[in-house]
Scaffold this active site. Structure first.
Site, PDB file in Angstrom:
ATOM      1  N   LYS A 147       8.818   1.363  12.136  1.00 18.18           N
ATOM      2  CA  LYS A 147       9.270   1.755  13.433  1.00 18.18           C
ATOM      3  C   LYS A 147       9.596   0.566  14.243  1.00 18.18           C
ATOM      4  CE  LYS A 147       5.248   1.713  11.836  1.00 18.18           C
ATOM      5  NZ  LYS A 147       4.260   2.048  11.541  1.00 18.18           N
ATOM      6  N   GLU A 202      -6.686  -3.768  11.779  1.00 20.53           N
ATOM      7  CA  GLU A 202      -6.122  -5.010  11.294  1.00 20.53           C
ATOM      8  C   GLU A 202      -7.065  -6.270  11.772  1.00 20.53           C
ATOM      9  OE1 GLU A 202      -3.555  -5.018   9.253  1.00 20.53           O
ATOM     10  OE2 GLU A 202      -2.975  -3.099   9.502  1.00 20.53           O
ATOM     11  N   GLU A 218      11.073   9.567   8.525  1.00 24.42           N
ATOM     12  CA  GLU A 218      10.089  10.347   9.040  1.00 24.42           C
ATOM     13  C   GLU A 218       8.824   9.501   9.052  1.00 24.42           C
ATOM     14  OE1 GLU A 218      10.059  14.103   9.541  1.00 24.42           O
ATOM     15  OE2 GLU A 218       8.257  13.087  10.392  1.00 24.42           O
ATOM     16  N   LYS A 264       6.963   3.661  18.277  1.00 27.23           N
ATOM     17  CA  LYS A 264       6.923   5.227  17.757  1.00 27.23           C
ATOM     18  C   LYS A 264       7.340   6.111  19.006  1.00 27.23           C
ATOM     19  CE  LYS A 264       3.060   4.508  14.573  1.00 27.23           C
ATOM     20  NZ  LYS A 264       1.661   4.529  14.309  1.00 27.23           N
ATOM     21  N   ASP A 271       2.676  -0.685  18.922  1.00 25.32           N
ATOM     22  CA  ASP A 271       2.773   0.315  17.946  1.00 25.32           C
ATOM     23  C   ASP A 271       3.124   1.755  18.104  1.00 25.32           C
ATOM     24  OD1 ASP A 271       2.444   0.912  14.537  1.00 25.32           O
ATOM     25  OD2 ASP A 271       0.928   2.198  15.787  1.00 25.32           O
ATOM     26  N   THR A 321       0.986  -1.229  -0.141  1.00 31.95           N
ATOM     27  CA  THR A 321      -0.074   0.031   0.057  1.00 31.95           C
ATOM     28  C   THR A 321       0.762   1.148  -0.018  1.00 31.95           C
ATOM     29  OG1 THR A 321      -1.474  -1.271   1.138  1.00 31.95           O
ATOM     30  CG2 THR A 321      -1.791   1.145   1.172  1.00 31.95           C
ATOM     31  N   VAL A 322       1.837   1.333   0.917  1.00 36.41           N
ATOM     32  CA  VAL A 322       2.904   2.588   0.821  1.00 36.41           C
ATOM     33  C   VAL A 322       3.671   2.711  -0.212  1.00 36.41           C
ATOM     34  CG1 VAL A 322       4.350   3.693   2.299  1.00 36.41           C
ATOM     35  CG2 VAL A 322       2.434   2.693   3.386  1.00 36.41           C
ATOM     36  N   GLY A 378       2.897   9.183  10.713  1.00 36.92           N
ATOM     37  CA  GLY A 378       2.286   9.209   9.464  1.00 36.92           C
ATOM     38  C   GLY A 378       2.839  10.337   8.549  1.00 36.92           C
ATOM     39  N   GLY A 431     -12.309  -2.034   7.748  1.00 35.98           N
ATOM     40  CA  GLY A 431     -10.882  -1.945   7.275  1.00 35.98           C
ATOM     41  C   GLY A 431     -10.163  -0.654   7.910  1.00 35.98           C
TER      42      GLY A 431
HETATM   43  N1  HSE Z   1      -1.582   1.050  12.651  1.00 33.74           N
HETATM   44  C1  HSE Z   1      -1.280   2.132  12.837  1.00 33.74           C
HETATM   45  C2  HSE Z   1      -2.512   3.018  13.436  1.00 33.74           C
HETATM   46  C3  HSE Z   1      -0.426   2.881  11.658  1.00 33.74           C
HETATM   47  O1  HSE Z   1      -3.535   2.775  13.516  1.00 33.74           O
HETATM   48  O2  HSE Z   1      -1.880   4.294  13.672  1.00 33.74           O
HETATM   49  C4  HSE Z   1       0.717   2.396  11.368  1.00 33.74           C
HETATM   50  O3  HSE Z   1       1.583   2.762  12.549  1.00 33.74           O
END
Ligand code: HSE
Length: 432
Positions: free
Chosen positions: A105, A190, A129, A205, A201, A13-14, A134, A187
Protein backbone atom coordinates in the site's frame (compact mmCIF):
# COMPACT_ATOMS: atom_id res chain seq x y z
CA UNK A 1 -4.53 -28.39 -18.43
CA UNK A 2 -3.06 -24.93 -18.97
CA UNK A 3 -0.65 -23.60 -16.37
CA UNK A 4 0.63 -20.22 -15.21
CA UNK A 5 4.13 -19.57 -13.87
CA UNK A 6 4.40 -17.56 -10.66
CA UNK A 7 7.47 -15.80 -9.27
CA UNK A 8 7.32 -14.60 -5.68
CA UNK A 9 9.54 -11.73 -4.58
CA UNK A 10 9.77 -11.66 -0.78
CA UNK A 11 9.53 -14.82 1.30
CA UNK A 12 8.43 -13.33 4.61
CA UNK A 13 5.24 -13.96 6.52
CA UNK A 14 2.86 -13.20 3.64
CA UNK A 15 5.09 -14.84 1.01
CA UNK A 16 5.11 -18.05 3.06
CA UNK A 17 1.32 -17.78 3.44
CA UNK A 18 0.89 -17.46 -0.34
CA UNK A 19 3.10 -20.50 -0.99
CA UNK A 20 1.22 -22.47 1.64
CA UNK A 21 -2.17 -21.42 0.21
CA UNK A 22 -1.18 -22.30 -3.36
CA UNK A 23 0.14 -25.70 -2.26
CA UNK A 24 -3.08 -26.33 -0.32
CA UNK A 25 -5.63 -25.10 -2.88
CA UNK A 26 -3.73 -25.19 -6.20
CA UNK A 27 -5.77 -28.14 -7.43
CA UNK A 28 -9.03 -26.47 -6.39
CA UNK A 29 -7.99 -23.33 -8.31
CA UNK A 30 -7.11 -25.50 -11.32
CA UNK A 31 -10.50 -27.23 -11.14
CA UNK A 32 -12.30 -23.89 -10.93
CA UNK A 33 -10.36 -22.10 -13.62
CA UNK A 34 -8.80 -24.74 -15.84
CA UNK A 35 -5.41 -23.19 -15.05
CA UNK A 36 -2.85 -24.84 -12.77
CA UNK A 37 -0.85 -22.25 -10.76
CA UNK A 38 2.81 -23.27 -10.64
CA UNK A 39 5.34 -21.54 -8.37
CA UNK A 40 8.52 -21.38 -10.44
CA UNK A 41 10.72 -19.20 -8.22
CA UNK A 42 10.84 -17.52 -4.83
CA UNK A 43 13.33 -14.70 -4.29
CA UNK A 44 14.54 -13.46 -0.91
CA UNK A 45 17.84 -12.36 0.57
CA UNK A 46 17.32 -14.81 3.43
CA UNK A 47 17.13 -18.36 2.11
CA UNK A 48 17.83 -20.07 5.41
CA UNK A 49 15.12 -19.11 7.92
CA UNK A 50 12.48 -21.74 8.61
CA UNK A 51 9.12 -20.54 7.20
CA UNK A 52 7.25 -23.55 8.56
CA UNK A 53 6.52 -24.99 5.10
CA UNK A 54 8.21 -27.49 2.82
CA UNK A 55 9.55 -25.78 -0.31
CA UNK A 56 11.72 -27.25 -3.05
CA UNK A 57 15.06 -25.52 -2.46
CA UNK A 58 15.62 -25.36 -6.21
CA UNK A 59 12.90 -22.68 -6.33
CA UNK A 60 14.77 -20.37 -3.95
CA UNK A 61 17.01 -17.62 -5.23
CA UNK A 62 18.42 -14.30 -4.12
CA UNK A 63 18.19 -12.90 -7.66
CA UNK A 64 14.83 -11.11 -8.02
CA UNK A 65 15.78 -9.65 -11.41
CA UNK A 66 16.32 -13.16 -12.80
CA UNK A 67 12.84 -14.13 -11.61
CA UNK A 68 11.38 -11.21 -13.58
CA UNK A 69 13.37 -12.21 -16.70
CA UNK A 70 12.33 -15.88 -16.52
CA UNK A 71 10.18 -16.56 -19.63
CA UNK A 72 8.38 -19.36 -17.78
CA UNK A 73 7.00 -16.83 -15.29
CA UNK A 74 3.99 -14.72 -16.22
CA UNK A 75 2.93 -13.45 -12.79
CA UNK A 76 5.25 -11.58 -10.42
CA UNK A 77 4.10 -11.32 -6.81
CA UNK A 78 5.79 -8.43 -4.99
CA UNK A 79 5.82 -8.98 -1.23
CA UNK A 80 9.03 -7.17 -0.34
CA UNK A 81 7.35 -4.01 0.93
CA UNK A 82 8.68 -0.48 1.14
CA UNK A 83 9.10 2.00 -1.68
CA UNK A 84 12.72 1.37 -2.73
CA UNK A 85 13.69 -1.85 -4.47
CA UNK A 86 10.02 -2.90 -4.60
CA UNK A 87 9.26 0.06 -6.90
CA UNK A 88 12.10 -0.82 -9.27
CA UNK A 89 11.11 -4.46 -9.44
CA UNK A 90 7.42 -3.73 -10.01
CA UNK A 91 8.27 -1.28 -12.81
CA UNK A 92 10.69 -3.78 -14.38
CA UNK A 93 8.07 -6.52 -14.25
CA UNK A 94 5.40 -4.31 -15.85
CA UNK A 95 7.87 -3.25 -18.56
CA UNK A 96 8.49 -6.93 -19.25
CA UNK A 97 4.74 -7.32 -19.78
CA UNK A 98 4.31 -9.50 -16.69
CA UNK A 99 1.26 -9.33 -14.48
CA UNK A 100 2.12 -7.84 -11.09
CA UNK A 101 0.38 -8.69 -7.85
CA UNK A 102 1.35 -6.60 -4.85
CA UNK A 103 0.29 -6.08 -1.24
CA UNK A 104 2.31 -2.89 -1.00
CA UNK A 105 0.00 0.00 0.00
CA UNK A 106 2.86 2.41 0.72
CA UNK A 107 4.21 1.87 -2.79
CA UNK A 108 0.80 2.52 -4.35
CA UNK A 109 0.10 5.55 -2.14
CA UNK A 110 3.46 7.17 -2.91
CA UNK A 111 4.17 6.04 -6.48
CA UNK A 112 0.71 5.05 -7.71
CA UNK A 113 0.56 7.38 -10.76
CA UNK A 114 3.93 6.13 -12.07
CA UNK A 115 2.95 2.47 -11.60
CA UNK A 116 -0.55 2.89 -13.06
CA UNK A 117 0.94 4.64 -16.08
CA UNK A 118 3.46 1.82 -16.58
CA UNK A 119 0.69 -0.79 -16.35
CA UNK A 120 -1.26 1.10 -19.02
CA UNK A 121 1.76 1.65 -21.26
CA UNK A 122 2.73 -2.04 -21.22
CA UNK A 123 -0.90 -3.27 -21.03
CA UNK A 124 -0.01 -5.37 -18.01
CA UNK A 125 -2.13 -6.29 -15.02
CA UNK A 126 -1.34 -4.47 -11.77
CA UNK A 127 -3.42 -6.09 -9.04
CA UNK A 128 -3.40 -5.02 -5.40
CA UNK A 129 -6.27 -6.59 -3.49
CA UNK A 130 -3.99 -7.37 -0.53
CA UNK A 131 -2.94 -3.73 -0.14
CA UNK A 132 -6.13 -2.73 1.65
CA UNK A 133 -8.37 -4.53 4.11
CA UNK A 134 -6.31 -7.77 4.21
CA UNK A 135 -8.61 -10.62 3.23
CA UNK A 136 -11.63 -8.38 2.50
CA UNK A 137 -12.12 -8.18 -1.30
CA UNK A 138 -12.75 -4.43 -1.18
CA UNK A 139 -10.58 -3.56 -4.20
CA UNK A 140 -12.47 -6.06 -6.32
CA UNK A 141 -15.78 -4.67 -5.01
CA UNK A 142 -14.81 -1.16 -6.15
CA UNK A 143 -13.24 -2.19 -9.46
CA UNK A 144 -15.89 -4.69 -10.48
CA UNK A 145 -18.99 -5.18 -8.35
CA UNK A 146 -19.68 -1.45 -7.85
CA UNK A 147 -18.23 -0.23 -11.15
CA UNK A 148 -21.64 1.01 -12.27
CA UNK A 149 -21.92 3.34 -9.30
CA UNK A 150 -20.71 6.81 -8.55
CA UNK A 151 -19.05 6.34 -5.16
CA UNK A 152 -20.34 8.89 -2.68
CA UNK A 153 -18.72 7.71 0.53
CA UNK A 154 -16.24 5.18 1.88
CA UNK A 155 -15.73 4.88 5.60
CA UNK A 156 -13.35 2.24 6.82
CA UNK A 157 -11.73 0.76 9.89
CA UNK A 158 -8.57 -0.21 8.06
CA UNK A 159 -5.93 -0.73 10.72
CA UNK A 160 -6.17 -3.79 12.91
CA UNK A 161 -3.53 -2.59 15.38
CA UNK A 162 -5.41 0.63 16.14
CA UNK A 163 -8.76 -1.10 16.33
CA UNK A 164 -7.31 -3.70 18.69
CA UNK A 165 -5.87 -0.97 20.95
CA UNK A 166 -9.09 1.09 21.00
CA UNK A 167 -11.21 -2.00 21.67
CA UNK A 168 -9.11 -3.04 24.65
CA UNK A 169 -8.96 0.52 25.99
CA UNK A 170 -12.77 0.60 26.01
CA UNK A 171 -13.47 -2.94 27.21
CA UNK A 172 -10.84 -2.99 29.94
CA UNK A 173 -10.72 0.74 30.75
CA UNK A 174 -6.96 0.79 30.20
CA UNK A 175 -4.69 3.66 29.13
CA UNK A 176 -3.24 3.79 25.61
CA UNK A 177 0.41 3.27 26.66
CA UNK A 178 -0.35 0.10 28.60
CA UNK A 179 -2.42 -1.47 25.80
CA UNK A 180 0.19 -0.57 23.18
CA UNK A 181 2.95 -2.12 25.30
CA UNK A 182 0.94 -5.31 25.84
CA UNK A 183 0.01 -5.46 22.15
CA UNK A 184 3.70 -5.22 21.27
CA UNK A 185 4.60 -7.96 23.76
CA UNK A 186 1.88 -10.20 22.29
CA UNK A 187 3.06 -9.51 18.72
CA UNK A 188 -0.11 -7.64 17.66
CA UNK A 189 1.68 -4.31 17.30
CA UNK A 190 5.04 -3.61 15.66
CA UNK A 191 8.06 -2.77 17.83
CA UNK A 192 8.12 0.54 15.89
CA UNK A 193 4.37 1.23 15.90
CA UNK A 194 4.29 4.71 14.37
CA UNK A 195 3.07 3.68 10.89
CA UNK A 196 0.00 2.14 12.47
CA UNK A 197 -0.82 4.30 15.48
CA UNK A 198 -0.05 7.65 13.83
CA UNK A 199 -2.52 6.83 11.06
CA UNK A 200 -0.18 6.56 8.06
CA UNK A 201 -0.93 2.90 7.29
CA UNK A 202 -4.62 3.82 7.21
CA UNK A 203 -3.83 6.86 5.06
CA UNK A 204 -1.97 4.70 2.50
CA UNK A 205 -5.07 2.52 2.25
CA UNK A 206 -7.32 5.57 2.02
CA UNK A 207 -5.27 6.83 -0.94
CA UNK A 208 -5.64 3.46 -2.69
CA UNK A 209 -9.41 3.39 -2.14
CA UNK A 210 -10.00 7.05 -3.01
CA UNK A 211 -7.98 6.77 -6.22
CA UNK A 212 -10.13 3.84 -7.34
CA UNK A 213 -13.39 5.33 -6.15
CA UNK A 214 -12.99 8.74 -7.73
CA UNK A 215 -10.83 7.97 -10.76
CA UNK A 216 -8.73 10.91 -9.74
CA UNK A 217 -5.07 10.98 -8.83
CA UNK A 218 -4.84 11.25 -5.03
CA UNK A 219 -1.64 11.42 -3.02
CA UNK A 220 -0.66 11.41 0.63
CA UNK A 221 -0.61 15.21 0.79
CA UNK A 222 -4.33 15.18 0.02
CA UNK A 223 -5.11 13.28 3.22
CA UNK A 224 -5.48 14.94 6.62
CA UNK A 225 -3.98 12.36 9.00
CA UNK A 226 -4.44 12.08 12.76
CA UNK A 227 -3.61 8.90 14.68
CA UNK A 228 -4.73 7.48 18.01
CA UNK A 229 -1.75 8.34 20.24
CA UNK A 230 -3.69 11.10 21.99
CA UNK A 231 -6.94 9.17 22.47
CA UNK A 232 -7.50 8.82 26.20
CA UNK A 233 -9.45 6.25 28.18
CA UNK A 234 -11.36 9.22 29.61
CA UNK A 235 -12.74 10.25 26.22
CA UNK A 236 -13.55 6.66 25.34
CA UNK A 237 -15.49 6.43 28.62
CA UNK A 238 -17.38 9.72 28.09
CA UNK A 239 -18.16 8.81 24.49
CA UNK A 240 -19.56 5.47 25.72
CA UNK A 241 -21.77 7.27 28.26
CA UNK A 242 -23.20 9.30 25.39
CA UNK A 243 -23.82 6.21 23.25
CA UNK A 244 -20.74 6.38 21.02
CA UNK A 245 -17.49 4.49 20.35
CA UNK A 246 -14.22 6.02 19.22
CA UNK A 247 -12.74 4.35 16.11
CA UNK A 248 -9.85 5.28 13.85
CA UNK A 249 -11.59 5.89 10.52
CA UNK A 250 -10.56 6.50 6.95
CA UNK A 251 -13.27 8.82 5.65
CA UNK A 252 -13.60 9.47 1.94
CA UNK A 253 -16.55 11.51 0.71
CA UNK A 254 -17.66 13.06 -2.52
CA UNK A 255 -20.57 15.41 -2.98
CA UNK A 256 -21.44 18.42 -5.08
CA UNK A 257 -18.89 20.50 -3.14
CA UNK A 258 -15.91 18.23 -3.85
CA UNK A 259 -13.94 15.39 -2.34
CA UNK A 260 -12.68 15.09 1.23
CA UNK A 261 -10.26 12.45 2.50
CA UNK A 262 -9.23 12.14 6.11
CA UNK A 263 -7.91 9.68 8.65
CA UNK A 264 -8.84 10.46 12.24
CA UNK A 265 -10.30 9.03 15.43
CA UNK A 266 -14.03 9.77 15.41
CA UNK A 267 -17.14 9.01 17.43
CA UNK A 268 -19.67 6.69 15.84
CA UNK A 269 -22.95 5.73 17.41
CA UNK A 270 -22.90 2.31 19.05
CA UNK A 271 -25.92 1.29 16.97
CA UNK A 272 -23.97 1.52 13.73
CA UNK A 273 -22.53 -1.75 12.41
CA UNK A 274 -19.04 -0.26 12.16
CA UNK A 275 -19.11 0.29 15.93
CA UNK A 276 -19.32 -3.49 16.42
CA UNK A 277 -16.07 -4.10 14.57
CA UNK A 278 -13.71 -4.99 17.38
CA UNK A 279 -10.14 -6.10 18.03
CA UNK A 280 -7.99 -6.57 14.90
CA UNK A 281 -10.87 -6.82 12.44
CA UNK A 282 -11.37 -4.36 9.58
CA UNK A 283 -14.57 -3.20 7.91
CA UNK A 284 -15.39 -0.85 5.07
CA UNK A 285 -18.66 0.87 4.33
CA UNK A 286 -19.13 1.96 0.71
CA UNK A 287 -22.08 4.03 -0.43
CA UNK A 288 -22.78 4.15 -4.15
CA UNK A 289 -25.39 6.31 -5.86
CA UNK A 290 -27.26 3.28 -7.23
CA UNK A 291 -26.60 0.54 -4.69
CA UNK A 292 -26.82 2.62 -1.50
CA UNK A 293 -24.82 1.38 1.50
CA UNK A 294 -22.75 -1.80 1.38
CA UNK A 295 -20.51 -3.15 4.13
CA UNK A 296 -17.46 -5.44 3.98
CA UNK A 297 -15.94 -7.09 7.05
CA UNK A 298 -13.10 -9.47 7.81
CA UNK A 299 -9.54 -10.03 8.95
CA UNK A 300 -7.64 -6.94 7.87
CA UNK A 301 -4.14 -8.30 8.21
CA UNK A 302 -2.08 -11.36 9.00
CA UNK A 303 -0.50 -14.11 6.98
CA UNK A 304 -3.58 -16.09 5.97
CA UNK A 305 -5.94 -13.18 5.23
CA UNK A 306 -3.35 -11.30 3.17
CA UNK A 307 -2.35 -14.50 1.36
CA UNK A 308 -6.00 -15.10 0.46
CA UNK A 309 -6.16 -11.68 -1.24
CA UNK A 310 -2.86 -12.24 -3.07
CA UNK A 311 -3.99 -15.65 -4.33
CA UNK A 312 -7.26 -14.17 -5.59
CA UNK A 313 -5.22 -11.71 -7.65
CA UNK A 314 -2.96 -14.49 -8.96
CA UNK A 315 -6.06 -16.32 -10.15
CA UNK A 316 -7.34 -13.18 -11.91
CA UNK A 317 -3.95 -12.61 -13.54
CA UNK A 318 -3.88 -16.25 -14.67
CA UNK A 319 -7.33 -15.99 -16.23
CA UNK A 320 -6.35 -12.79 -18.01
CA UNK A 321 -3.19 -14.38 -19.41
CA UNK A 322 -4.91 -17.48 -20.62
CA UNK A 323 -7.80 -15.47 -22.07
CA UNK A 324 -5.28 -13.06 -23.62
CA UNK A 325 -7.03 -10.18 -21.88
CA UNK A 326 -4.27 -8.61 -19.77
CA UNK A 327 -5.17 -5.17 -18.42
CA UNK A 328 -8.83 -6.26 -18.66
CA UNK A 329 -9.57 -4.02 -15.68
CA UNK A 330 -7.17 -1.07 -15.72
CA UNK A 331 -5.30 -0.31 -12.53
CA UNK A 332 -6.51 3.28 -12.71
CA UNK A 333 -9.06 4.98 -14.92
CA UNK A 334 -9.26 8.76 -14.74
CA UNK A 335 -12.97 9.46 -14.75
CA UNK A 336 -13.66 12.47 -12.58
CA UNK A 337 -10.68 14.81 -12.88
CA UNK A 338 -12.97 17.78 -12.43
CA UNK A 339 -13.76 16.89 -8.82
CA UNK A 340 -11.75 19.16 -6.54
CA UNK A 341 -10.53 18.41 -3.06
CA UNK A 342 -12.41 20.34 -0.42
CA UNK A 343 -10.41 22.76 1.69
CA UNK A 344 -10.31 21.43 5.29
CA UNK A 345 -11.90 24.63 6.63
CA UNK A 346 -14.98 24.02 4.45
CA UNK A 347 -15.68 20.52 5.74
CA UNK A 348 -18.96 20.33 7.61
CA UNK A 349 -19.19 17.86 10.47
CA UNK A 350 -20.34 17.37 14.06
CA UNK A 351 -17.93 17.50 16.99
CA UNK A 352 -17.31 16.05 20.44
CA UNK A 353 -15.57 18.50 22.76
CA UNK A 354 -14.15 17.88 26.22
CA UNK A 355 -13.42 21.15 27.95
CA UNK A 356 -11.48 21.47 31.17
CA UNK A 357 -13.13 24.42 32.90
CA UNK A 358 -12.42 26.28 36.08
CA UNK A 359 -15.29 25.72 38.55
CA UNK A 360 -16.66 29.30 38.58
CA UNK A 361 -20.09 30.80 37.83
CA UNK A 362 -20.71 31.81 34.23
CA UNK A 363 -17.82 29.97 32.54
CA UNK A 364 -20.02 27.54 30.64
CA UNK A 365 -22.19 30.45 29.49
CA UNK A 366 -19.06 32.12 28.13
CA UNK A 367 -18.11 29.00 26.18
CA UNK A 368 -21.66 28.61 24.81
CA UNK A 369 -21.57 32.25 23.71
CA UNK A 370 -18.31 31.72 21.82
CA UNK A 371 -19.72 28.68 20.03
CA UNK A 372 -22.87 30.64 19.16
CA UNK A 373 -20.70 33.48 17.87
CA UNK A 374 -19.44 31.06 15.20
CA UNK A 375 -22.88 29.69 14.45
CA UNK A 376 -22.17 26.39 16.21
CA UNK A 377 -25.27 24.81 17.66
CA UNK A 378 -24.94 22.65 20.81
CA UNK A 379 -26.69 19.25 20.51
CA UNK A 380 -26.02 17.95 24.03
CA UNK A 381 -23.99 18.71 27.13
CA UNK A 382 -22.68 16.56 29.97
CA UNK A 383 -20.86 18.05 32.93
CA UNK A 384 -19.07 15.98 35.55
CA UNK A 385 -18.06 17.04 39.02
CA UNK A 386 -14.35 17.72 39.25
CA UNK A 387 -12.61 14.40 39.95
CA UNK A 388 -9.98 16.18 41.99
CA UNK A 389 -9.85 19.80 43.03
CA UNK A 390 -8.78 20.58 39.43
CA UNK A 391 -10.75 21.20 36.28
CA UNK A 392 -14.41 20.37 35.68
CA UNK A 393 -14.84 18.21 32.58
CA UNK A 394 -17.63 19.48 30.33
CA UNK A 395 -18.50 17.40 27.30
CA UNK A 396 -20.33 19.05 24.42
CA UNK A 397 -21.68 17.41 21.28
CA UNK A 398 -22.40 19.91 18.53
CA UNK A 399 -24.64 19.90 15.50
CA UNK A 400 -22.92 20.17 12.12
CA UNK A 401 -20.58 23.10 11.69
CA UNK A 402 -17.88 24.24 9.30
CA UNK A 403 -14.45 23.15 10.42
CA UNK A 404 -13.11 26.67 9.83
CA UNK A 405 -15.72 28.19 12.19
CA UNK A 406 -15.14 25.43 14.65
CA UNK A 407 -11.36 25.97 14.77
CA UNK A 408 -11.87 29.71 15.22
CA UNK A 409 -14.29 29.14 18.13
CA UNK A 410 -11.93 26.65 19.72
CA UNK A 411 -9.00 29.08 19.54
CA UNK A 412 -11.12 31.70 21.37
CA UNK A 413 -12.28 29.20 23.98
CA UNK A 414 -8.81 27.85 24.69
CA UNK A 415 -7.49 31.39 25.12
CA UNK A 416 -9.77 31.92 28.15
CA UNK A 417 -7.99 31.93 31.52
CA UNK A 418 -10.76 29.73 32.89
CA UNK A 419 -9.99 26.95 30.39
CA UNK A 420 -7.36 24.97 32.24
CA UNK A 421 -6.19 22.59 29.49
CA UNK A 422 -6.46 22.52 25.70
CA UNK A 423 -9.91 21.34 24.67
CA UNK A 424 -10.00 17.79 23.33
CA UNK A 425 -12.07 17.43 20.17
CA UNK A 426 -13.07 14.62 17.85
CA UNK A 427 -15.39 14.49 14.88
CA UNK A 428 -18.66 12.60 15.06
CA UNK A 429 -19.47 10.55 11.95
CA UNK A 430 -23.21 10.24 11.38
CA UNK A 431 -23.33 8.31 8.07
CA UNK A 432 -26.20 10.39 6.78
N1 HSE B 1 -0.30 -3.11 10.32
C1 HSE B 1 -1.56 -3.18 9.65
C2 HSE B 1 -2.67 -3.33 10.67
C3 HSE B 1 -1.67 -4.32 8.69
O1 HSE B 1 -2.42 -3.32 11.87
O2 HSE B 1 -3.80 -3.41 10.25
C4 HSE B 1 -0.96 -4.04 7.43
O3 HSE B 1 -1.51 -2.95 6.78
Amino acid sequence: MKSIGIGILGFGTVGAGVVEGLLKNGDLIAARTGIQPVIRAIADLDLESDRGIEVDRALLTTDAAAVIRDPEIQVIVELIGGTGIARTLVLDALKAGKSVVTANKALLAEHGPELYAAAEQYQADLLFEASTGGGIPIIRALREGLSGNRIEEICGILNGTCNYILTRMENEKLPFDQVLREAQEAGYAEAEPSLDIDGFDTAHKAVVLATLAFGRSINMDDVAVQGIREVSATDIEYAAELGYRIKLLAVIKQNGHGVEIGVYPALITRQHMLASVSHAFNAVLVRGDIVGETLYYGQGAGRAATASAVIGDIVDAARNHVGETPYRIPAFVPCSPEVALRAPEDIVTRYYLRLSLKDEPGIFALVAQMLAGHNINIASVMQKEARTCGAVPVIILTHSACEGEFRAALAEIDALDQVLAPTVCYRIEDFT
